[in-house]
Write an enzyme that holds these catalytic residues in place. Structure first.
Site, PDB file in Angstrom:
ATOM      1  N   HIS A  31      -9.991  -0.938  -2.836  1.00  0.00           N
ATOM      2  CA  HIS A  31     -10.844  -1.855  -3.595  1.00  0.00           C
ATOM      3  C   HIS A  31     -11.883  -1.039  -4.359  1.00  0.00           C
ATOM      4  CE1 HIS A  31     -13.387  -5.042  -4.851  1.00  0.00           C
ATOM      5  NE2 HIS A  31     -14.253  -4.978  -3.867  1.00  0.00           N
TER       6      HIS A  31
ATOM      7  N   HIS B 126       1.988  -1.746  -8.409  1.00  0.00           N
ATOM      8  CA  HIS B 126       1.914  -0.601  -7.497  1.00  0.00           C
ATOM      9  C   HIS B 126       2.643  -0.891  -6.190  1.00  0.00           C
ATOM     10  CE1 HIS B 126      -0.966   1.601 -10.031  1.00  0.00           C
ATOM     11  NE2 HIS B 126      -1.508   0.423 -10.262  1.00  0.00           N
TER      12      HIS B 126
ATOM     13  N   TYR C  21      -8.915  -7.100  -6.519  1.00  0.00           N
ATOM     14  CA  TYR C  21      -8.423  -6.313  -5.387  1.00  0.00           C
ATOM     15  C   TYR C  21      -8.695  -7.011  -4.056  1.00  0.00           C
ATOM     16  CZ  TYR C  21      -7.026  -2.209  -8.060  1.00  0.00           C
ATOM     17  OH  TYR C  21      -6.375  -1.351  -8.916  1.00  0.00           O
TER      18      TYR C  21
ATOM     19  N   ASN D 201      -5.443   6.089 -11.777  1.00  0.00           N
ATOM     20  CA  ASN D 201      -4.086   6.302 -12.267  1.00  0.00           C
ATOM     21  C   ASN D 201      -3.902   7.752 -12.688  1.00  0.00           C
ATOM     22  OD1 ASN D 201      -3.248   3.607 -11.977  1.00  0.00           O
ATOM     23  ND2 ASN D 201      -3.979   3.047 -14.006  1.00  0.00           N
TER      24      ASN D 201
END
Length: 749
Positions: A385, A121, A408, A193
């Site tokens: 996160h 990402h 994360y 997503n």
């Protein structure tokens, strides 16, 4: 909520309409300004993170107060400078002196401007906005931000997965859809997503799928693509990736815009209501503009013409006031000990629950209404996160989610230099923080007291623990069955073909053609025959017709399925086609020249603006049509034949048949170098119309514009509108735009 900048004077274009894309908040002077003045304010479409302290206390300051200030250039310590173009030297031709503190500071900071990019990402775009709860979720969750008419500031980041920060927007890839809710109960991050399932079922395999999808380590190619051997080697050997791969080969992997892209939380979450009752749920983002995609050739052309296509589209839409909107919705399921629904394991992140079995229920509206003021400070440094939760939302035992809860946080330490990344303005909670976390890299809070521990009496016992009545976050006391430690997956995770077959059968014939073409293209880029044959065997287990068509394109035999095909019921909700959607924010190109009926062009242009869309006039050269300067009788030109390309427009209107421009020859503009051109028409106009035609876009013409359609061979085709009345042409084209494309133009086999 994020603070919008004050509106600056907005000088319109020649015919009275301001269009998005202006780089600064004021138009520049011809000469370099020399009179000292304060820094210009941000543009009207921009916002800054809320002005709160590192520990979440409102400061009352304007958010832009954190920006640069003063009229004069200074050092980082605020010392004014008289010169910054020349190093301090021993004479004009002498050596540079080591004592040049300004040179040292300036170069030092430049050398450290970049931080490690995200491993995945990395390429993204973001915006500020607001979320308003409908109150319809109150029966299943006590999360306060979902209550009726509660407004919560948000920051949303969209991204691609595989590519580097410098890759293109329109590559075939999964897109990230991450939302940071600055709630009164703490920050909640919904990190999802645009595809509802993932490649893997267990986070321990995440490095494997990413290493397989990334460029080959020996040559660092291909960038931001899955069309290579290592990716297909992995997914053909690891068949739990089949469902996500099929989504990635569909139109979902080529969104027309972030504004027209669904989002999914992927995992199943556990919701908790005010009485402590629990419900399992999946999160969905439904775009109000509908779900629409590019065609593959279009995506490839855009990658070269405008690799920033998606981020530009998002920023321009917000600047133009066509604010993107999504409804947050949930699917809910009984929280049973088995954690399954209709035979579907809800802890398997490679599975969906069809909307026909569990309706998607809207619970709130997201509106993005402001662009970031600074890309690095906000879009690049925002830290999401999945473990940033609020009371009323808890996690489940999804093994992929478990790994994300670790990963994360771990990656933020590497990217953002230490554990205090929550103090970066875009990450600061907008509620009180008293966490007893101290020191560390980049600590910007000046903590008071002497007892960052508890229990204590030296600081008066503060901070105290909250009870459930004081808004404390309490994990659901979910029973854990007696079990042995094993490295295994449940047997319900073993079905890797029935849901891919469900997806395939749910697509329309046109969408199936696109999936077939995608597999053929991607596998055609692979070198190893064994990899291709292995993928064909996987496809045979999904659908023999799909397998046969791809095999034909690869010149390989189509294998037979090893087992009986799964009996599934198609889910029409999985198709993007079949509905009519709003046309707000769509871009319509108008081809015109001095011979056009400019009154008609102006009328159509205004009607497009009144409809919430964006008109761009395309002419032989820039400037104005209908005069040598601004005035009531002129039409401002936004694109020339040299700069325009069909992929920028959702539809094309022709108000003339422009003669070849003075630059319409191959040595100047390769787009003009056509083998066969219509006499008297600029070849670049024919190219633009031809591309729009084969990309199934709506096309309209009036007056001499009909000659272009005839020369291009488009007259009489589906979705090509001709009329003497420009407004009638526009009306028909907009109606076609509601279905996104004219798929009837090219019937599937």
């Amino acid at each position: 909520m994020a603070q919008r900048s004050p509106r600056a004077d907005d000088t319109p274009d020649g015919d009275g309409t301001a269009l998005p894309g202006r780089p600064g908040s004021e138009s520049p002077s011809f000469s370099e300004p020399t009179e000292p003045r304060e820094p210009l304010p941000p543009k009207p479409d921009q916002a800054c993170p809320e002005a709160v302290s590192p520990t979440g206390k409102p400061t009352g300051a304007n958010a832009s107060a954190r920006a640069q200030g003063g009229s004069y250039l200074t050092t980082a310590q605020g010392v004014r400078l008289y010169e910054t173009d020349h190093s301090l030297k021993a004479g004009p031709r002498g050596p540079v002196l080591l004592q040049d503190h300004h040179l040292r500071e300036k170069i030092m900071h430049f050398d450290h401007e970049r931080i490690p990019e995200r491993v995945v990402h990395a390429r993204g775009a973001a915006a500020h906005g607001v979320f308003r709860g409908y109150g319809s979720a109150a029966s299943v969750t006590k999360a306060a931000f979902l209550a009726r008419d509660v407004e919560t500031p948000v920051f949303v980041r969209f991204s691609t997965v595989l590519g580097s920060r410098g890759s293109a927007d329109t590559v075939r890839d999964t897109r990230g859809f991450a939302t940071k809710f600055y709630t009164d109960e703490g920050t909640f991050d919904l990190v999802g997503n645009n595809i509802p399932v993932f490649f893997i079922q267990d986070a321990i395999k995440f490095p494997d799928i990413i290493h397989a999808g990334k460029p080959h380590p020996d040559r660092e190619i291909p960038q931001a693509q899955s069309a290579h051997d290592s990716f297909w080697d992995f997914v053909s050997l690891h068949t739990e990736a089949t469902f996500h791969t099929l989504w990635a080969m569909s139109d979902r992997a080529l969104p027309r815009s972030f504004r027209m892209m669904e989002g999914f939380g992927v995992h199943t979450f556990r919701l908790v209501d005010a009485e402590g009752a629990t419900t399992l749920a999946k999160f969905h983002w439904k775009p109000k503009a509908g779900v629409h995609s590019l065609v593959w050739e279009e995506a490839q052309l855009i990658g070269g013409m405008d690799p920033d296509f998606h981020r530009r589209d998002l920023a321009d839409a917000i600047e133009a006031g066509a604010y993107p909107e999504w409804e947050l919705a949930i699917q809910t399921f009984p929280d049973t000990p088995e954690q399954t629904f209709e035979g579907i394991d809800l802890l398997d992140p490679t599975k969906i629950v069809p909307e026909e079995l569990a309706p998607v229920q809207p619970v709130g509206l997201l509106t993005l209404d402001a662009n970031p003021t600074n890309f690095f400070a906000e879009t690049e440094q925002v830290a999401f996160h999945p473990g940033h939760l609020v009371p009323g939302i808890d996690i489940t035992d999804d093994p992929l989610l478990a790994g994300r809860l670790f990963s994360y946080l771990d990656t933020q330490i590497s990217r953002l230099g230490g554990p205090n990344f929550a103090q970066i303005p875009v990450n600061r909670p907008q509620t009180s923080v008293n966490d007893m976390l101290r020191d560390g890299m980049h600590q910007t809070a000046v903590h008071t007291g002497v007892a960052p521990y508890r229990p204590n009496s030296l600081d008066g016992g503060c901070p105290f623990l909250a009870g459930t009545g004081n808004g404390a976050y309490v994990e659901v006391p979910q029973p854990t069955p007696a079990a042995e430690k094993v490295r295994e997956a449940p047997t319900s995770f073993a079905d890797h073909t029935s849901q891919p077959r469900l997806f395939w059968l749910s697509l329309t014939p046109v969408e199936r053609e696109h999936v077939t073409a995608a597999y053929t293209f991607e596998l055609g880029k692979c070198y190893e025959t064994a990899v291709k044959e292995r993928v064909l065997q996987v496809l045979a287990e999904i659908d023999p017709q799909l397998c046969e068509r791809v095999a034909e394109g690869l010149g390989l035999p189509a294998p037979k399925p090893a087992e009986s095909l799964a009996a599934v019921e198609p889910s029409p909700a999985l198709s993007q086609l079949g509905n009519t959607w709003p046309t707000t924010g769509r871009v319509i190109g108008i081809v015109a020249d001095e011979s056009s009926d400019l009154d008609g062009v102006r009328a159509v242009r205004q009607a497009i603006l009144d409809g919430g869309m964006v008109p761009l006039v395309i002419a032989p050269a820039g400037g104005q049509l209908g005069g040598n300067g601004a005035g009531n009788g002129t039409v401002a030109v936004q694109r020339s034949f040299a700069t325009a390309r069909s992929v920028e427009f959702d539809a094309v209107l022709l108000a003339s048949a422009p003669a070849p421009g003075g630059d319409a020859y191959g040595a100047r503009d390769a787009k003009a170098a056509q083998l066969n051109t219509a006499e008297g028409v600029d070849p670049r106009v024919l190219l633009l119309v031809g591309e729009a035609f084969r990309h199934a876009k709506a096309i309209g013409g009036w007056g001499r514009g009909r000659l272009v359609l005839s020369a291009a061979g488009a007259e009489g085709a589906a979705g090509v509108v001709i009329d003497d009345d420009p407004r009638a042409v526009l009306g028909s084209v907009v109606e076609l735009l509601g279905k996104h494309r004219v798929w009837d133009r090219f019937p599937p086999a």
